[in-house]
Design a protein around this motif. Structure first.
Motif, short mmCIF file in Angstrom:
data_model
loop_
_atom_site.label_atom_id
_atom_site.label_comp_id
_atom_site.label_asym_id
_atom_site.label_seq_id
_atom_site.Cartn_x
_atom_site.Cartn_y
_atom_site.Cartn_z
N UNK A 1 26.10 -8.65 -23.65
CA UNK A 1 24.83 -7.92 -23.59
C UNK A 1 24.76 -7.09 -22.31
N UNK A 2 25.67 -6.15 -22.19
CA UNK A 2 25.77 -5.36 -20.96
C UNK A 2 25.81 -3.88 -21.28
N UNK A 3 25.24 -3.09 -20.38
CA UNK A 3 25.45 -1.65 -20.42
C UNK A 3 25.82 -1.19 -19.01
N UNK B 1 19.98 -6.98 -20.24
CA UNK B 1 18.63 -6.63 -20.72
C UNK B 1 17.51 -7.21 -19.85
N UNK C 1 20.58 -15.22 -24.20
CA UNK C 1 20.21 -14.05 -25.01
C UNK C 1 20.06 -14.41 -26.49
#
Lengths: 100, 417
Positions: free
Chosen positions: B254-256, B345, B401
């Motif tokens: 869950x990374x950007x 997030x 998450x």
């Protein structure tokens, strides 16, 4: 400064007029109560975060105000294409061929 | 390894500084290690150091695609603080701050940790309420943070303009006196030196192209530019490239990844005694020991792996600084740079085990990784050695998450780190 083509205004304008709106083509589950926690996680939080051509959404915030989609290379920041939200997802191989 | 002391300085001065030894060797990979750490930044090198020192695991390699400390470790604004809102974050960042305290002595390497105080300016009623809530939450957690009137803030930071006619009037400030800055490169070098002295191999300019897993799903090693290297355990600490590396092990994150830019001015005489942050105007500033003003703000708005970022953000940042400190409006800027930060997030890190046996991850530090360096390193080493998280990093799981137990520092208005 990125120059971004708004497919609705049909103009290429400076980045300052636009806001980034995250990865594109992520569909909300049709029946939310039937999906598992893991599927919710994938929908809400998991992103491809690709190093290379990235399908993403932008909004022409200080212009027409509409959302549209784009394919941008996250290494060079070069846009391969921008297209309207209801246009089909363009095939990557054709885009890469065209940009050569 | 040379022990640094006044005596060694004098001795080497008398011999014309010609007899200093290299601080660590540039190692070639062995066929197999007990632990491989992907990413030779402060976090990864620190984890290797603590694995060797506190857990007796010395058959360790730290592998990096570039040179050590060349990623985000060398691309930040060196701000160290721990005044986070939530209990979990306060505990983890304060654990790091405790380790920063004695780090130069522990490593026998001057990391130039300077507890000059971090002042967070409040410009409106919302800021006041939010920061006072932080101050109270911090004090309940035993984290140093106090509320200052605007006059007290001015006394602490004389360049501050507190006149009511300012574009963004200052109405008060939160001050963490224990916070400050450190020499970011020295942290990586100090850990590298300490780890190498205990037998850790540091392998530079060797990209890890894939993580390999056996038929039982367990990690077996990594593919690199120098061939396959076997490992019983692999810890990924690769900042903005973590999701690229983890993807090769079949773990989606869950990374950007966003560019985070910073810049420095031409060097000037000492004028700025502390670190000042303004979340509302959105910039932060301090002065380095060389005299440069070190300036930063938030990430660029779009994801990218280009270590540059766009100029509109720099313009925004400099405008914000000029609005808070008109005194600096004719300064010339010397250089700017960008690092690729991996953002989760909920804007809290992920530090712990993964669904893959033998694979550990330390990532998601977003725009605030440097302050956590010793804490992240220490708890990552603990987690790898014991295959079980340290109490300080236990809540920072990947599972949160899907369970929904987020540590939502994003909502706690930690705009700038």
């Amino acid at each position: 400064m990125l120059l971004i083509h708004c497919p609705y205004c049909n103009q290429t304008l400076p980045e300052a007029e636009f806001t980034y709106a995250g990865e594109a083509h992520i569909a909300r589950p049709a029946d939310p109560s039937s999906v598992s926690d893991e599927e919710w996680r994938d929908f809400l939080f998991i992103r491809t975060n690709v190093k290379g051509p990235h399908y993403e959404r932008w909004r022409h915030f200080h212009g027409c105000g509409r959302y549209f989609n784009a394919v941008r290379d996250t290494v060079s920041d070069r846009f391969l294409i921008t297209y309207k939200t209801d246009d089909p997802r363009p095939e990557l191989s054709k885009l890469l061929e065209k940009s050569k | 390894m040379t022990h640094f002391s006044a005596l060694s300085l004098i001795k080497n001065a008398l011999s014309g500084q010609k007899n200093w030894e290299p601080q660590w060797p540039d190692s070639e990979p062995k066929a197999e290690y007990d632990v491989i750490i992907v990413g030779a930044g402060g976090h990864g090198l620190g984890a290797a150091y603590y694995l060797a020192k506190e857990h007796g695991i010395t058959n360790v390699a730290v592998i990096d695609k570039g040179w050590l400390g060349g990623g985000n470790t060398g691309r930040n604004t060196t701000i160290i603080r721990s005044n986070y809102l939530y209990d979990e974050s306060a505990k983890l960042y304060d654990h790091a701050l405790d380790l920063w305290d004695g780090l130069s002595q522990e490593l026998n390497y001057n990391v130039m940790y300077s507890q000059r105080g971090v002042l967070m300016l409040a410009h409106n009623v919302h800021d006041v309420q939010s920061f006072q809530r932080h101050v109270h939450a911090n004090r309940l957690n035993g984290v140093d943070n106090v509320w200052l009137s605007k006059e007290e803030a001015k006394e602490f930071c004389p360049p501050l303009d507190i006149s009511p006619n300012a574009r963004y009037p200052v109405v008060g400030a939160a001050l963490q006196r224990r916070a400050g800055t450190a020499r970011h490169d020295a942290v990586a070098w100090g850990y590298a030196r300490g780890a190498a002295a205990r037998g850790v191999d540091i392998i530079q300019n060797c990209p890890v192209t894939a993580i390999r897993r056996g038929p039982d799903g367990r990690v077996t090693g990594v593919e690199t530019a120098k061939g396959f290297i076997g490992a019983k355990k692999v810890a990924v600490s690769a900042a903005g490239h973590t999701s690229v590396v983890m993807d090769t092990a079949g773990v989606r994150m869950p990374l950007e990844s966003y560019p985070l830019q910073a810049l420095v001015s031409e060097p000037i005489k000492p004028i700025f005694p502390c670190v000042v942050m303004s979340n509302s105007v959105h910039a932060y500033i301090s002065q380095s020991d060389k005299g440069e003003l070190v300036i930063g703000s938030g990430t660029d708005q779009y994801t990218s792996y280009s270590q540059r970022g766009g100029l509109p953000l720099i313009e925004h940042t400099v405008a914000a600084i000029c609005e808070i400190f008109p005194i600096f409006n004719r300064m010339r800027m010397l250089r700017k740079w960008g690092g690729i930060v991996d953002v989760t997030p909920d804007r809290s890190a992920i530090l712990g085990k993964t669904p893959v046996p033998g694979l550990y991850v330390n990532c998601g530090w977003g725009t605030g990784g440097v302050k956590a360096t010793p804490g992240a390193a220490h708890t990552l080493a603990w987690t790898v050695a014991k295959d079980d998280p340290h109490p300080a990093n236990a809540p920072f799981t990947l599972e949160r998450f899907s369970t929904g137990r987020l540590i939502d520092e994003a909502a706690a208005a930690a705009v700038a780190h």
